[in-house]
Write a protein that holds these residues in place. Structure first.
Motif, PDB file in Angstrom:
ATOM      1  N   ILE A   4      93.206  12.515  26.649  1.00 32.42           N
ATOM      2  CA  ILE A   4      93.404  13.294  27.876  1.00 32.42           C
ATOM      3  C   ILE A   4      94.728  12.876  28.498  1.00 32.42           C
ATOM      4  N   ASP A  64      95.255  20.093  27.813  1.00 29.57           N
ATOM      5  CA  ASP A  64      94.609  20.257  29.108  1.00 29.57           C
ATOM      6  C   ASP A  64      93.913  18.969  29.542  1.00 29.57           C
ATOM      7  N   PRO A  65      93.623  18.849  30.851  1.00 31.88           N
ATOM      8  CA  PRO A  65      92.913  17.664  31.334  1.00 31.88           C
ATOM      9  C   PRO A  65      91.563  17.437  30.671  1.00 31.88           C
ATOM     10  N   ASP A  66      90.932  18.492  30.172  1.00 34.08           N
ATOM     11  CA  ASP A  66      89.647  18.323  29.487  1.00 34.08           C
ATOM     12  C   ASP A  66      89.806  17.975  28.016  1.00 34.08           C
ATOM     13  N   ARG A  68      91.449  19.790  25.710  1.00 33.61           N
ATOM     14  CA  ARG A  68      91.691  20.946  24.838  1.00 33.61           C
ATOM     15  C   ARG A  68      93.164  21.015  24.474  1.00 33.61           C
TER      16      ARG A  68
END
Length: 617
Positions: A4, A64-66, A68
């Motif tokens: 992340i 992405d922060p998640d 992905r």
């Protein structure tokens, strides 16, 4: 599971050794602000061991922060979705069939040829990653528009009484009364004019005076949105009561340009450049669409008219002699070889039909159509008298050029100080200009379809739209000289008190005496002289105002005789009047020398109207 990115924001990772990548990443950084982080993979690849280095070198990676990870065109669009208005690109990528494979293929082609596209980027967009600004372009455009308004109202002021005043050719009061009698209250919608408040008297002159005052205030930079709204309303009012005498395409063009200027003007009441916020992009787009419509339709109507002189490129061999108001240079250009006329006709078609499509390309490429349009307008203005049309058309070119380009053209000592940081247009204004832009685009397509016959018949919704917008004379079609006139008929009006001796009325600007040089009159627009050119091409029945002109001359109307160069009956008006038709041609150089300097030769063609008197029309 991918790592992340630190900071809790999307991270776009790119190749830091690629100049092309660095240029575009900097542009995207300015667009997305602090909503997206950017970093070269050379610095952060160790944070993401699960992503092979080959992937970092091959394309950008959006993390992405998640956790992905997306790459290629999708990563670009998802990053730009954080910019104002950028979500439209991601929506098209996801939901419009064919966009995804095409954009991914384009991305791969660019990624494999970065050096080539880096060169193209510098050539097309320039070396700076800063987005172009249009503060100075807006300022120059509004100053130019104010000047055109001023010239238009000042040109009309001394004429308007003789044209539509109480003692004029087509009195405005009589016109509005007849409309109200026939249409009832619907007349106010069909003929939107401030003259309804007081149709008679000196209302036309007052409208012109008010317009000149507002134009001066706009030129001084006072309350631009208020002045623009007032100028548009005043010019609309004067074109409505002006009837045939204000039905020219430059009147329509000024109304449309003045209306669209409202959507780029700075929303401030004090003087200045309006640096608090830039002109809305949709406002600039509407002005460019107007320029496209003006140029493209001007070329298409010539091709679609079926006139063989346009098809074989010989039209300009007639034009300089047969145009409404030639000037002295027209005589000389008329005598150029046929090949020169054909070459200039071909060049005109190139400018009007091909260059308009370059209007919508990136900033540096727009220099090409801007240059072509300017040269065309200079050529037209140098060889004819078209009022303020050429100046207005030139001013419409300004929104094609950004501040960096214009600053190079203007003197450095003026010391332009433009914002260095990006500023934004407020949401309410963006919504309004966006909605108006959509309406202008739809109406513009309907207008072009009606003018060009695509499709024929026009769909019912399009016809209804044109019926609703038509009375406002603000979203218009264009295209001069669709059919080239190859001969020059001229009307000479003569009066007599005894039916034997006839004295000619001499017009100020149109062709008359054979030894008088064609005048230079632009940017003044002599409305009666222009309409006399149209009248000569038809009959008195096709120019219904012509009978009223003869009647007012028989009455000795000072307002109407004031439109002419002189009055051969200064004390008592004539008892009879007639109009004779002649065909005029430029003399050849040999004929000019033999005649002692005549510019024209003519041949009488017969009676155009009359003889008539007040008792025997």
């Amino acid at each position: 599971m991918p790592s992340i990115p630190p900071g809790g924001k999307p991270l776009l990772v790119f190749d830091g050794d690629c100049g092309f990548c660095r240029h575009w990443i900097e542009r995207w950084r300015r667009a997305t602000g602090d909503k997206v982080e950017y970093a070269p993979y050379q610095q952060v690849a160790a944070w993401f061991p699960e992503i092979p280095e080959e992937r970092f070198r091959a394309s950008v990676q959006l993390i992405d922060p998640d956790g992905r990870v997306t790459q290629g065109a999708e990563a670009v669009f998802r990053s730009l979705a954080h910019a104002r208005g950028g979500g439209i690109f991601l929506a098209a990528y996801r939901f419009v069939p064919g966009v995804k494979p095409v954009t991914e293929l384009a991305y791969r082609i660019v990624a494999r040829n970065r050096r080539l596209f880096s060169t193209l980027t510098r050539w097309v967009w320039g070396p700076s990653p800063d987005p172009p600004s249009y503060f100075l372009a807006r300022w120059l455009f509004l100053k130019g528009l104010a000047l055109v308004y001023l010239l238009a109202f000042l040109s009309l002021w001394p004429q308007i009484g003789g044209l539509v005043g109480p003692g004029g050719i087509l009195p405005a009061e009589r016109y509005l009364e007849a409309a109200r009698t026939q249409l009832g209250t619907d007349a106010y919608r069909v003929l939107p004019t401030l003259a309804w408040l007081h149709p008679g008297g000196e209302t036309p002159e007052i409208l012109c005076l008010a317009g000149a005052v507002l134009a001066l205030l706009l030129l001084a930079g006072v309350a631009a949105p208020v002045m623009l709204a007032g100028l548009w309303a005043l010019y609309l009012s004067i074109t409505v009561i002006g009837q045939d005498f204000l039905s020219f395409q430059w009147d329509a063009l000024l109304l449309e340009a003045g209306f669209l200027a409202l959507f780029v003007a700075p929303m401030q009441l004090r003087r200045g450049l309006g640096l608090a916020s830039p002109p809305p992009a949709t406002g600039l787009l509407m002005l460019r669409l107007l320029l496209f419509k003006l140029m493209f339709m001007s070329g298409m109507v010539k091709l679609l008219s079926g006139d063989p002189s346009w098809r074989d490129l010989t039209a300009l061999s007639h034009h300089y002699q047969t145009q409404p108001l030639p000037n002295p240079l027209s005589w000389y250009v008329h005598h150029l070889p046929l090949g020169a006329h054909q070459a200039s006709t071909a060049g005109m078609f190139l400018v009007e039909l091909a260059l308009p499509f370059l209007i919508f390309l990136p900033r540096r490429l727009r220099v090409l159509p801007a240059t072509g349009f300017l040269l065309l307008q200079v050529g037209i203005a140098a060889t004819g008298n078209y009022g303020f049309f050429n100046l207005l058309s030139t001013i419409l070119v300004i929104p094609l050029l950004d501040d960096a380009m214009l600053a190079r053209l203007l003197p450095a000592r003026l010391g332009w100080k433009l914002p260095s940081a990006r500023s934004w247009v407020g949401l309410p204004r963006r919504l309004v200009t966006g909605a108006v832009c959509a309406g202008v685009l739809v109406t513009g397509l309907a207008v072009m379809g009606a003018r060009l016959g695509w499709p024929d018949p026009l769909p019912s919704p399009a016809r209804s739209l044109l019926s609703w917008t038509g009375p406002w004379r603000t979203l218009n079609g264009y295209g001069l000289f669709a059919v080239m006139t190859v001969r020059r008929p001229e009307i000479q009006i003569e009066g007599s008190r005894d039916g034997i001796t006839w004295k000619p009325y001499r017009f100020r600007w149109k062709a008359g005496s054979l030894d008088e040089a064609p005048p230079v009159v632009a940017p003044h627009m002599p409305r009666l002289d222009w309409q006399m050119w149209f009248a000569a091409l038809g009959s008195p029945r096709t120019s219904t105002w012509f009978a009223r002109l003869l009647e007012q001359l028989l009455r000795g109307s000072p307002e109407v005789t004031g439109l002419l160069a002189d009055n051969p009956f200064p004390t008592d008006p004539p008892r009879q009047i007639r109009a004779t038709l002649y065909e005029y041609r430029f003399t050849s150089p040999e004929e000019a020398r033999a005649s002692g300097g005549n510019w024209w030769k003519r041949e009488e063609k017969g009676i155009y109207a009359g003889p008539a008197s007040l008792r025997a029309p």
